[in-house]
Design an enzyme around this catalytic site. Structure first.
Site, PDB file in Angstrom:
ATOM      1  CB  CYS A 176      36.673  -7.480  20.258  1.00  0.00           C
ATOM      2  SG  CYS A 176      36.174  -6.266  21.481  1.00  0.00           S
ATOM      3  CE  LYS A 211      -1.836   6.276  -7.219  1.00  0.00           C
ATOM      4  NZ  LYS A 211      -0.378   6.223  -7.244  1.00  0.00           N
TER       5      LYS A 211
HETATM    6  S1  IVH Z   1      -7.376   4.337 -12.085  1.00  0.00           S
HETATM    7  C1  IVH Z   1      -8.767   7.781 -14.281  1.00  0.00           C
HETATM    8  N1  IVH Z   1      -6.922   2.502 -10.312  1.00  0.00           N
HETATM    9  O1  IVH Z   1      -2.308   5.487 -10.180  1.00  0.00           O
HETATM   10  C2  IVH Z   1      -8.267   6.687 -13.432  1.00  0.00           C
HETATM   11  N2  IVH Z   1      -5.104   3.816 -11.041  1.00  0.00           N
HETATM   12  O2  IVH Z   1      -2.294   8.551 -10.329  1.00  0.00           O
HETATM   13  C3  IVH Z   1      -6.819   6.588 -13.430  1.00  0.00           C
HETATM   14  N3  IVH Z   1      -2.963   3.220 -10.013  1.00  0.00           N
HETATM   15  O3  IVH Z   1      -1.321   6.074 -13.453  1.00  0.00           O
HETATM   16  C4  IVH Z   1      -6.282   5.306 -13.063  1.00  0.00           C
HETATM   17  N4  IVH Z   1      -3.729   1.576  -8.779  1.00  0.00           N
HETATM   18  O4  IVH Z   1      -0.595   3.921 -12.416  1.00  0.00           O
HETATM   19  C5  IVH Z   1      -6.387   3.487 -11.056  1.00  0.00           C
HETATM   20  N5  IVH Z   1      -6.681   0.823  -8.747  1.00  0.00           N
HETATM   21  C6  IVH Z   1      -6.147   1.796  -9.496  1.00  0.00           C
HETATM   22  C7  IVH Z   1      -4.779   2.107  -9.444  1.00  0.00           C
HETATM   23  C8  IVH Z   1      -4.291   3.139 -10.239  1.00  0.00           C
HETATM   24  C9  IVH Z   1      -2.662   2.270  -9.133  1.00  0.00           C
HETATM   25  C10 IVH Z   1      -2.000   4.181 -10.580  1.00  0.00           C
HETATM   26  C11 IVH Z   1      -1.940   4.216 -12.071  1.00  0.00           C
HETATM   27  C12 IVH Z   1      -2.192   5.641 -12.477  1.00  0.00           C
HETATM   28  C13 IVH Z   1      -1.975   6.378 -11.203  1.00  0.00           C
HETATM   29  C14 IVH Z   1      -2.865   7.588 -11.119  1.00  0.00           C
END
Ligand code: IVH
Length: 647
Positions: free
Chosen positions: A406, A119
């Protein structure tokens, strides 16, 4: 200066600042350099601090930025952008799967496959394509409605503008994360707290040309509205994204079984420090789209996905170097410079190693892979070393035997109370002969609880030292303000403000004065006790002639350590010279005579032993505030004996 002139000056400054704002945000014209802009802003805020009667609704202390959201049109997402539920442990994941199986009426006999997608901690965006053309890009906004930031998103190279692939859906909203690589953030460090802020700030520039200057990246991971998608699972969708010309996370995996998710999680957590982008966990999504559809949503998050977050106070990183910092009392503190890592939203690049013993005990070396903890406001520190990852050629860290500032010998003192050598190594030079110690002493001298000189912060002290404006405490009161006003980022008014704030601090209580000298082991409480004992600066200074140090041992609250430290202080010629010089400049108030009226008038108290939750010093000051007298031995005259533990 009269009130009217000050008010006029203040109003003019605000007018100028808002003119620069308008030019910059509306016309993308910078009429001043960033540092000139910042110093004008600082001037206004300093004026407000100094003259409480100044205020304006247009002041930078009231307005944050320049109404950014008005810059962009709002637009609805065809399919809302949802958020994810969080998991922090294996148990949370087991529950997540159990709920899914319950919902699907399956008794553990369904082997669910998940995509595991690291993520990225950035800003999510939704890109609408029609007939292979990028037609619009929205920010997440509140999930239902976002800001139209198409032209800014279009500056990002990773975002394809036209897609010719035959199987690219006729209409699709591709969603993913906009972020800045850690290596690119290095150059933006000064302006933003972390890569995420930098990405968000850059995406929201009014002028796309400004966005273009910043190397933003885009990684795609899901879709919103779609028409004509010929894929039935997430992992294949991720592969398709690549074929269509999007970037996806290189660490994406297809995994089944919670046990295997955990193995992958631990592996990725260790890899985190080597990645060029921030990740704050792993997103698991049920791979099969038909299962996703059956499971649907709860509130604003899908039942079929969860974010497995990394611990918010620990992370793995690599030691790039070990720096030795020198404190006011000469203590050498080793600090690990680590590969910057996001721990709970804060980019950490330093971790304290405490002292030489700690390094030896944990055998910490440059190049080591380490677990760093950052809990609350405590300075980040190293929890453990991953010996398996140690580079073959790594060498034991040798703590310097000479002061890096120093060159004097460093020593470990013998603690007469614990009867052990101290863990801390110190520079053996006396105070002002060591550059680093001097700077730290000056910082202490002007600090809040000491002289409390506003506008003379740590950075300015360092700068003035480097410019040779100040070397000893008394130099502060003899600053050449003409020279100060000519420095970059200064000006007549800021120099005048500093002069004013320094001059108002020329009068000080004896207790604060003693504290500000920064004598080792003499903190606020001891400074108070000593000032009460001597009553005037003159008496205090006389100690250098009378050398009656042993008498100090009779003062309650003073021990051998403190007395020895005072003795050391007075046996140093430079310290005596500093005292002489300060005496010429300052008005050091005598300790105010004892209170004459109060509940305890004509009553004597002896306080002895350890008291619970209150120090003896505090009890004594309470007694004195109420006109009582404290004594240090039992006699016929004693009225009250206050006994704590182990008297
Ligand atoms: S899927 C319904 N995939 O995480 C699915 N989100 O808390 C929602 N994010 O706002 C998103 N990597 O900014 C998804 N591989 C990933 C992600 C991802 C980062 C972030 C995204 C979203 C937040 C959700």
């Amino acid at each position: 200066m009269s009130k009217d002139i000050i008010k006029k000056d203040y109003k003019n400054k605000i007018k100028t600042l808002n003119h620069f704002n308008k030019k910059y945000y509306e016309e993308n014209v910078s009429e001043v350099t960033d540092s000139e802009y910042d110093s004008l802003k600082k001037d206004i805020i300093n004026l407000e601090k100094k003259y409480k009667y100044l205020n304006s609704k247009n002041s930078p202390s009231v307005i944050v930025g320049y109404k950014p959201s008005k810059n962009f049109k709002k637009a609805l997402h065809k399919v809302p952008m949802l958020s994810l539920a969080n998991a922090f442990s294996e148990n949370d994941l087991l529950n997540f799967e159990k709920k899914i199986l319950n919902f699907l009426s399956q008794n553990n006999n369904l082997n669910i496959s998940y995509t595991a997608e690291p993520k990225i901690d950035g800003i999510s965006a939704s890109l609408s394509y029609k007939s292979g053309k990028l037609i619009r890009g929205l920010s997440r906004g509140d999930g239902k409605e976002g800001e139209d930031i198409t032209s800014n998103l279009a500056t990002i190279n990773d975002i394809p503008k036209t897609i010719l692939s035959k199987d690219f859906p006729e209409e699709i909203d591709i969603r993913g994360e906009v972020f800045i690589q850690n290596s690119d953030f290095e150059n933006l460090k000064e302006k933003f707290a972390n890569p995420r802020n930098a990405a968000s700030g850059s995406l929201r520039q009014k002028n796309p040309e400004d966005t273009k200057k910043i190397p933003l990246k885009f990684i795609a991971y899901t879709f919103g509205y779609v028409k004509g998608l010929k894929v039935d699972n997430q992992f294949d969708f991720l592969k398709k994204l690549e074929e269509w010309g999007f970037k996806t996370n290189p660490l994406n995996k297809l995994i089944s079984g919670i046990k295997n998710l955990i193995i992958n999680y631990n592996k990725v957590e260790k890899q985190r420090a080597d990645l060029n982008f921030d990740i704050d966990g792993i997103v698991y999504k049920i791979n099969d789209f038909s299962l996703q559809k059956r499971l649907g949503y709860v509130a604003n998050a899908p039942r079929w996905a969860i974010a497995h977050k990394f611990s918010s106070d620990k992370a793995v990183s690599i030691i790039l170097d070990i720096d030795i910092q020198i404190g006011r009392t000469g203590a050498l503190t080793p600090v690990a410079k680590i590969k910057p890592i996001n721990i709970g939203g804060v980019l950490v690049s330093n971790a304290t190693l405490h002292n030489e013993d700690e390094i030896n005990r944990k055998d910490i070396r440059i190049g080591d892979t380490v677990t760093v903890e950052r809990a609350g406001d405590v300075i980040p520190h190293i929890l453990s070393v991953d010996i398996k990852k140690r580079p073959k050629k790594s060498k034991k860290f040798i703590f310097p035997k000479n002061c890096p500032s120093c060159g004097s010998n460093t020593i470990k003192e013998f603690n007469s109370i614990t009867k052990k050598e101290e863990a801390v190594r110190r520079c053996s030079s006396e105070g002002y002969t060591c550059e680093k110690i001097s700077i730290e002493k000056l910082k202490h001298f002007v600090s809040k609880e000491a002289f409390n000189i506003e506008g003379l912060g740590k950075k300015i002290v360092e700068n003035f030292w480097n410019l040779k404006f100040i070397q000893f405490p008394h130099d502060i009161f003899r600053l050449n303000y003409k020279k100060v006003s000519n420095l970059e980022g200064w000006g007549n008014l800021s120099a005048k403000n500093l002069e004013y704030s320094i001059n108002t601090k020329k009068r000080i209580s004896l207790e604060r004065f003693i504290y500000s000298l920064g004598i080792r082991h003499i903190g606020l409480e001891n400074a108070k006790i000593i000032s009460r004992h001597f009553e005037s600066f003159r008496n205090f200074k006389k100690l250098s002639q009378t050398k009656n140090y042993q008498d100090l041992l009779n003062i309650d609250g003073m021990g051998e350590t403190q007395v020895n430290s005072i003795k050391n202080f007075f046996s140093n010629k430079t310290n005596l010279e500093v005292l002489n010089q300060l005496e010429k400049i300052l008005q050091i108030d005598d300790v105010i005579a004892k209170k004459e009226v109060g509940l305890f008038k004509d009553k004597t108290f002896l306080v002895t032993g350890k008291l619970n939750g209150v120090s003896r010093a505090e009890i004594k000051s309470l007694i004195e505030e109420n006109a009582g007298t404290t004594v240090s031995s039992v006699s016929k005259k004693l009225n009250f004996l206050v006994i704590g533990d182990k008297p």
